[in-house]
Write an enzyme that holds these catalytic residues in place. Structure first.
Site, mmCIF file in Angstrom:
data_model
loop_
_atom_site.group_PDB
_atom_site.id
_atom_site.type_symbol
_atom_site.label_atom_id
_atom_site.label_comp_id
_atom_site.label_asym_id
_atom_site.label_seq_id
_atom_site.Cartn_x
_atom_site.Cartn_y
_atom_site.Cartn_z
ATOM 1 N N ASP A 68 0.822 -1.203 0.000
ATOM 2 C CA ASP A 68 0.000 0.000 0.000
ATOM 3 C C ASP A 68 0.859 1.257 0.000
ATOM 4 O OD1 ASP A 68 0.988 -0.484 2.541
ATOM 5 O OD2 ASP A 68 -0.959 -0.762 3.473
ATOM 6 N N HIS A 139 -7.268 -4.542 10.110
ATOM 7 C CA HIS A 139 -6.995 -4.313 8.689
ATOM 8 C C HIS A 139 -5.716 -5.015 8.231
ATOM 9 C CE1 HIS A 139 -4.723 -0.416 9.830
ATOM 10 N NE2 HIS A 139 -3.829 -1.116 9.164
ATOM 11 N N GLU A 144 -9.557 -1.526 5.269
ATOM 12 C CA GLU A 144 -10.210 -1.246 6.547
ATOM 13 C C GLU A 144 -11.448 -2.138 6.704
ATOM 14 O OE1 GLU A 144 -8.617 0.347 8.605
ATOM 15 O OE2 GLU A 144 -7.927 2.323 7.956
HETATM 16 C C1 GLP Z 1 -0.231 0.192 8.609
HETATM 17 C C2 GLP Z 1 0.055 -0.626 7.357
HETATM 18 C C3 GLP Z 1 -0.285 -2.081 7.547
HETATM 19 C C4 GLP Z 1 0.300 -2.566 8.856
HETATM 20 C C5 GLP Z 1 -0.268 -1.787 9.999
HETATM 21 C C6 GLP Z 1 0.224 -2.262 11.359
HETATM 22 O O1 GLP Z 1 -1.554 0.575 8.706
HETATM 23 N N1 GLP Z 1 -0.634 -0.134 6.202
HETATM 24 O O2 GLP Z 1 0.217 -2.825 6.441
HETATM 25 O O3 GLP Z 1 0.043 -3.925 9.010
HETATM 26 O O4 GLP Z 1 0.122 -0.438 9.820
HETATM 27 O O5 GLP Z 1 1.443 -1.665 11.660
HETATM 28 P P1 GLP Z 1 2.412 -2.122 12.786
HETATM 29 O O6 GLP Z 1 3.046 -3.367 12.308
HETATM 30 O O7 GLP Z 1 3.399 -1.005 12.941
HETATM 31 O O8 GLP Z 1 1.599 -2.324 14.012
#
Ligand code: GLP
Length: 261
Positions: A68, A139, A144
């Protein structure tokens, strides 16, 4: 059912996933890797960089596709996922920059960026190993709650919860973009092997909902239940809400093949 592996700490989980990625690249030097941003996959990239250097693996023909991108950040913004992937993955692993793809977050092309990305993915072939984190709202990528389980790469609006969660990377929540381009859930499910990583108690609810259901668009990560080869790597706090935890431990300890995901 997803294989759940409970590890003592994120670094152990990172090494386990990195070994699988490296084996994939050894088998196929043109492997296609699905790259996630966020903090959860960072231990994988660190372990992978070390293993590639130690074992002298040629990654020159490996390609990567990010999940993304934010829409509307200025080019070169340090928190754009293009910048994050360059910093955390492309450079440390030594991948060829022209083989590392990130959705186009330019607002002028936001409407068509999804289709263009789907074409690039289709041309490269299926993703061999897709790394995934999970948001506290369940998500994956930036799909979402409510995202169609068959969705493809497209323009989406972020929830306020995700913007608040990600404000730590920006000066304030107001600076977090409102829109993104994300691979769809259907896109993600086309990968051959999904590896979802989650660490810390804040992820416990999302992990339990993803792994043990019900399967619902309200929890996009529950779509992993539709995939025949998913590995979920969690530490003890992230595993703490799983109902069948004893079984997952038992299955891992008694895995017929060597301890390999
Ligand atoms: C963002 C990304 C996701 C990721 C999420 C969780 O929203 N777009 O791909 O999984 O964060 O992030 P973290 O691993 O820092 O908790």
């Amino acid at each position: 059912m997803a294989e759940v592996v409970v590890v003592p700490d994120p670094d152990t989980g990172g090494r386990l996933a990195a070994r699988t990625v490296l084996d994939t690249v050894r088998r196929n030097p043109e492997a296609v890797l699905g790259l996630a941003t966020g903090s959860s996959p960072l231990p994988v990239y660190r372990a992978l960089a070390r293993l590639i250097a130690e074992e002298g693996v040629d990654v020159g023909r490996v390609s990567g596709f990010a999940l993304d991108e934010y829409v509307g950040l200025p080019p070169g913004h340090p928190e754009s996922y293009r910048s994050v992937i360059t910093r955390e993955v492309t450079v440390p692993l030594g991948l060829s920059p022209d083989r590392v793809h990130v959705p186009d977050g330019d607002p002028a092309r936001a409407d068509t960026a999804g289709e263009a990305y789907e074409r690039a993915l289709a041309a490269a072939g299926p993703v061999d190993v897709q790394l995934l984190g999970v948001g506290t709202d369940g998500h994956i990528g930036f799909n979402e709650p409510g995202s169609s389980l068959t969705s493809r790469t497209r323009l989406k609006t972020l929830t306020e919860q995700t913007r608040r969660d990600n404000a730590r990377f920006f000066g304030s929540v107001e600076e977090v973009p409102v829109h993104c381009v994300t691979q769809g859930i259907g896109t993600i499910l086309r990968a051959r092997h999904l590896i979802l990583l989650a660490f810390g108690a804040a992820k416990a609810e999302a992990v339990a909902a993803a792994v043990e259901g019900p399967l619902t668009a309200s929890v996009p990560a529950s779509a992993i239940q539709l995939h025949a080869h998913t590995t979920v790597i969690v530490d003890e706090p992230a595993a703490s809400r799983l109902t069948h935890l004893a079984y997952y431990r038992h299955a891992w300890a008694n895995k017929p093949a060597p301890q390999h995901i």
